[in-house]
Design a protein around this motif. Sequence first.
Motif, PDB file in Angstrom:
ATOM      1  N   ARG A 147      48.156 -21.319  51.151  1.00 34.26           N
ATOM      2  CA  ARG A 147      48.887 -20.734  50.028  1.00 34.26           C
ATOM      3  C   ARG A 147      50.241 -21.416  49.834  1.00 34.26           C
ATOM      4  O   ARG A 147      50.728 -21.611  48.727  1.00 34.26           O
ATOM      5  CB  ARG A 147      49.098 -19.242  50.306  1.00 34.26           C
ATOM      6  N   LYS A 148      50.842 -21.811  50.951  1.00 34.02           N
ATOM      7  CA  LYS A 148      52.177 -22.410  50.876  1.00 34.02           C
ATOM      8  C   LYS A 148      52.154 -23.761  50.173  1.00 34.02           C
ATOM      9  O   LYS A 148      53.094 -24.126  49.477  1.00 34.02           O
ATOM     10  CB  LYS A 148      52.738 -22.587  52.292  1.00 34.02           C
ATOM     11  N   ILE A 149      51.062 -24.494  50.374  1.00 33.57           N
ATOM     12  CA  ILE A 149      50.927 -25.782  49.704  1.00 33.57           C
ATOM     13  C   ILE A 149      50.700 -25.581  48.211  1.00 33.57           C
ATOM     14  O   ILE A 149      51.258 -26.288  47.372  1.00 33.57           O
ATOM     15  CB  ILE A 149      49.748 -26.574  50.347  1.00 33.57           C
ATOM     16  N   GLU A 168      51.810 -23.185  46.554  1.00 38.16           N
ATOM     17  CA  GLU A 168      53.095 -22.761  46.015  1.00 38.16           C
ATOM     18  C   GLU A 168      53.985 -23.961  45.689  1.00 38.16           C
ATOM     19  O   GLU A 168      54.749 -23.930  44.726  1.00 38.16           O
ATOM     20  CB  GLU A 168      53.780 -21.860  47.029  1.00 38.16           C
ATOM     21  N   VAL A 169      53.887 -24.996  46.508  1.00 37.19           N
ATOM     22  CA  VAL A 169      54.643 -26.217  46.209  1.00 37.19           C
ATOM     23  C   VAL A 169      54.225 -26.746  44.842  1.00 37.19           C
ATOM     24  O   VAL A 169      55.069 -27.100  44.015  1.00 37.19           O
ATOM     25  CB  VAL A 169      54.398 -27.293  47.292  1.00 37.19           C
ATOM     26  N   GLY A 170      52.922 -26.761  44.588  1.00 37.71           N
ATOM     27  CA  GLY A 170      52.437 -27.186  43.283  1.00 37.71           C
ATOM     28  C   GLY A 170      53.007 -26.329  42.176  1.00 37.71           C
ATOM     29  O   GLY A 170      53.477 -26.828  41.148  1.00 37.71           O
ATOM     30  N   ARG A 171      53.011 -25.007  42.401  1.00 41.86           N
ATOM     31  CA  ARG A 171      53.527 -24.100  41.369  1.00 41.86           C
ATOM     32  C   ARG A 171      55.022 -24.325  41.161  1.00 41.86           C
ATOM     33  O   ARG A 171      55.504 -24.269  40.029  1.00 41.86           O
ATOM     34  CB  ARG A 171      53.252 -22.651  41.768  1.00 41.86           C
ATOM     35  N   ALA A 172      55.746 -24.566  42.265  1.00 38.55           N
ATOM     36  CA  ALA A 172      57.193 -24.784  42.136  1.00 38.55           C
ATOM     37  C   ALA A 172      57.475 -26.021  41.292  1.00 38.55           C
ATOM     38  O   ALA A 172      58.515 -26.108  40.642  1.00 38.55           O
ATOM     39  CB  ALA A 172      57.838 -24.915  43.508  1.00 38.55           C
ATOM     40  N   PHE A 173      56.536 -26.972  41.286  1.00 37.65           N
ATOM     41  CA  PHE A 173      56.692 -28.149  40.434  1.00 37.65           C
ATOM     42  C   PHE A 173      55.969 -27.956  39.101  1.00 37.65           C
ATOM     43  O   PHE A 173      55.589 -28.915  38.448  1.00 37.65           O
ATOM     44  CB  PHE A 173      56.204 -29.413  41.149  1.00 37.65           C
ATOM     45  N   ARG A 174      55.777 -26.702  38.756  1.00 37.96           N
ATOM     46  CA  ARG A 174      55.254 -26.315  37.450  1.00 37.96           C
ATOM     47  C   ARG A 174      53.853 -26.859  37.180  1.00 37.96           C
ATOM     48  O   ARG A 174      53.522 -27.225  36.066  1.00 37.96           O
ATOM     49  CB  ARG A 174      56.211 -26.749  36.323  1.00 37.96           C
ATOM     50  N   LEU A 175      53.032 -26.925  38.191  1.00 37.89           N
ATOM     51  CA  LEU A 175      51.641 -27.311  37.982  1.00 37.89           C
ATOM     52  C   LEU A 175      50.819 -26.037  37.811  1.00 37.89           C
ATOM     53  O   LEU A 175      51.063 -25.034  38.473  1.00 37.89           O
ATOM     54  CB  LEU A 175      51.093 -28.074  39.187  1.00 37.89           C
ATOM     55  N   ARG A 204      45.944 -32.165  41.583  1.00 38.72           N
ATOM     56  CA  ARG A 204      46.975 -32.716  42.461  1.00 38.72           C
ATOM     57  C   ARG A 204      47.105 -31.953  43.777  1.00 38.72           C
ATOM     58  O   ARG A 204      47.685 -32.465  44.728  1.00 38.72           O
ATOM     59  CB  ARG A 204      48.313 -32.760  41.726  1.00 38.72           C
ATOM     60  N   ILE A 205      46.625 -30.721  43.837  1.00 38.72           N
ATOM     61  CA  ILE A 205      46.764 -29.935  45.064  1.00 38.72           C
ATOM     62  C   ILE A 205      45.403 -29.556  45.645  1.00 38.72           C
ATOM     63  O   ILE A 205      45.074 -29.915  46.783  1.00 38.72           O
ATOM     64  CB  ILE A 205      47.582 -28.651  44.808  1.00 38.72           C
ATOM     65  N   LEU A 259      58.738 -18.202  41.086  1.00 41.25           N
ATOM     66  CA  LEU A 259      57.444 -18.087  41.774  1.00 41.25           C
ATOM     67  C   LEU A 259      56.984 -16.630  41.756  1.00 41.25           C
ATOM     68  O   LEU A 259      55.793 -16.336  41.707  1.00 41.25           O
ATOM     69  CB  LEU A 259      57.554 -18.594  43.217  1.00 41.25           C
ATOM     70  N   PRO A 306      58.408 -21.088  37.263  1.00 46.13           N
ATOM     71  CA  PRO A 306      59.187 -22.199  37.810  1.00 46.13           C
ATOM     72  C   PRO A 306      59.769 -23.070  36.700  1.00 46.13           C
ATOM     73  O   PRO A 306      59.109 -23.347  35.707  1.00 46.13           O
ATOM     74  CB  PRO A 306      58.158 -22.964  38.644  1.00 46.13           C
ATOM     75  N   PHE A 344      61.709 -24.857  51.111  1.00 48.52           N
ATOM     76  CA  PHE A 344      61.221 -23.711  51.864  1.00 48.52           C
ATOM     77  C   PHE A 344      61.625 -23.818  53.335  1.00 48.52           C
ATOM     78  O   PHE A 344      62.164 -24.829  53.780  1.00 48.52           O
ATOM     79  CB  PHE A 344      59.701 -23.614  51.756  1.00 48.52           C
ATOM     80  N   ARG A 381      56.657 -28.177  54.046  1.00 46.35           N
ATOM     81  CA  ARG A 381      55.566 -28.088  53.057  1.00 46.35           C
ATOM     82  C   ARG A 381      55.338 -29.413  52.340  1.00 46.35           C
ATOM     83  O   ARG A 381      55.209 -29.450  51.107  1.00 46.35           O
ATOM     84  CB  ARG A 381      55.841 -26.994  52.026  1.00 46.35           C
ATOM     85  N   TRP A 414      48.433 -35.356  52.297  1.00 47.30           N
ATOM     86  CA  TRP A 414      47.620 -36.490  51.816  1.00 47.30           C
ATOM     87  C   TRP A 414      48.449 -37.491  51.027  1.00 47.30           C
ATOM     88  O   TRP A 414      47.926 -38.474  50.535  1.00 47.30           O
ATOM     89  CB  TRP A 414      46.462 -35.992  50.955  1.00 47.30           C
ATOM     90  N   PHE A 453      56.802 -36.479  43.958  1.00 47.05           N
ATOM     91  CA  PHE A 453      55.787 -35.537  43.453  1.00 47.05           C
ATOM     92  C   PHE A 453      56.193 -34.891  42.134  1.00 47.05           C
ATOM     93  O   PHE A 453      55.371 -34.653  41.265  1.00 47.05           O
ATOM     94  CB  PHE A 453      55.507 -34.457  44.499  1.00 47.05           C
TER      95      PHE A 453
END
Lengths: 285, 268
Positions: free
Chosen positions: A174-176, A178-185, A193-194, B57, B75, B83, B87, B91, B100
């Motif tokens: 889930r944390k990964i 969230e990284v995608g979401r934080a970059f507006r994906l 991408r995730i 978020l 966001p 965080f 994180r 890959w 990114f």
Amino acid sequence: MSFALMTGVTSDSETTARPQVARTRRFGRWSRPLLGLLVPLVLAVGWELAVRAGFSNGRLMPPPSVILQTLYDLAQSGELWRHSVATVLRVAVGFGIGVVAGTLLGALAGYSALTRRLLDPTLQALRAIPSIAWVPLFILWLGIFEASKVTLIAVGVFFPVYLGVMGAIMSVDRKIVEVGRAFRLSGFALVRRILLPAVLPSYIVALRSGLGLGWMFVVAAEFLGASEGLGYLLIDGQQLGKPAQIVAAIITFAILGKIADGLIVATATPFLRWEDRFGARGEPA
Amino acid sequence: MSEQRDMLVLDHVSKVYPNGVHALETVSVTVKPGEILAIVGGSGCGKSTLLRAVSGLDVASSGDVTLGGVTIHAPHEKIGIVFQEPRLLPWLTVADNVGFGLEDLSSAERETRVRAALARVGLADKASVWPRELSGGQAQRVALARALVPRPEVLLLDEPFSALDAFTRADLQDHLLDLWADSRPTLLLVTHDVDEAVVLADRVLVMRPRPGRIFEAIDCDLPRPRDRQSAAFDFAKRRVLAALDRSLDRKSQDHAETKADPGAAMWW
């Protein structure tokens, strides 16, 4: 392989470690396949000698020389090629259908809880049925020719792929995500991408086990009435009392299976070099 | 006018989770552009919830988070986040992780900025390695670079150094200030480390739990760079500790006399 070895090497000790890495790589590239060949070679040569020395007549278990001769004859007459192509085509088509269906449904079930609640119980129930049990029904529905065979293989491939994809998507960190979401994906970009890269390692495993089942089911399918295919060669060898032909077909199965699996691994390896896993150290691919 | 533009405002922000927990109750804060705001408090005081509401978020149950007048409900490109864990995407190489958030740029420009960012965090030589090959401190630096390279106006940090050893932590705190000085983004830092709050922040918000709300705001105007050993630093630290004790209804110990008890003031 060299990558895995480099993993533990920190920058300051790099210079001292490099020669050793090179040596290990050379050692690994040549000696590992050779080590693996040792046992079968010793067994084959032993059996050959035993038959030559007259300890056994080798009728039920022909010595390697006879098997090789049979393989050679089959190859010379074009039979081996014809049967192999028939089998490979069946596996390829069945595998393709099974993978597409398993990936789509597995991705849907993994991504959306609603789809999972809707579909998964039914699919799990179907999975509990031994796939061979479908054969009579498939033959009634689809006839005795290619359609029923390919369907059986597709069913065999479907379940491991479905389960693998669903499980992989559900267990993406889930944390990964969230990284995608934080970059507006979101939507497709998030998947591309995730989610896709995250599930790739498990997906490859799912494809490999699916392919393994595909080879298993093609034999079952060809046992049930085929006029060509390696499974037909097996049955033919049994009915005509030609054990050398049976073993020749088995060896061909082994070689084809290994090649197909190797193709998946070789295709995937460039995309999986990032993996940080225990097994990466000892793997030939 | 330009100050008005990137002011971060939390206006009566509340958050009630579906299980009925009041994580935040009517929190209102205005953060000046370029300000470093630290949020401290006991566990469950809603400090992470607050940060997640600002990041977009999570969405507040009521109230508004606005940046330069624009409401944040997802966001936002002007808001970056780091965080507790790095994180990094395993890959992608370190360089691709840093880049990114720069998908929209041409690959040449992306590369230039990624290279500059990596050099800035002192990891220029790690551009092409996998994240698994980094130490914890290095990985967190990459995460900082990744969050900073799109040049956010606001950078959120959720206990960013709490998983690191004390030495690396102090190192990265100084490094963060150094990076902050480049473009002076607004920093919102959640931490449970009072030292960290005092060393970094212009203002420390002490929150109290159940329901999460702001208990006290303490200005921290020590000159920079701050000496962790100085008496002034120690004094500021004690003020925060005293406020924390009171926020948890604990008897304050030796730092009690540093600030009058609001209850006692009423008695007079």
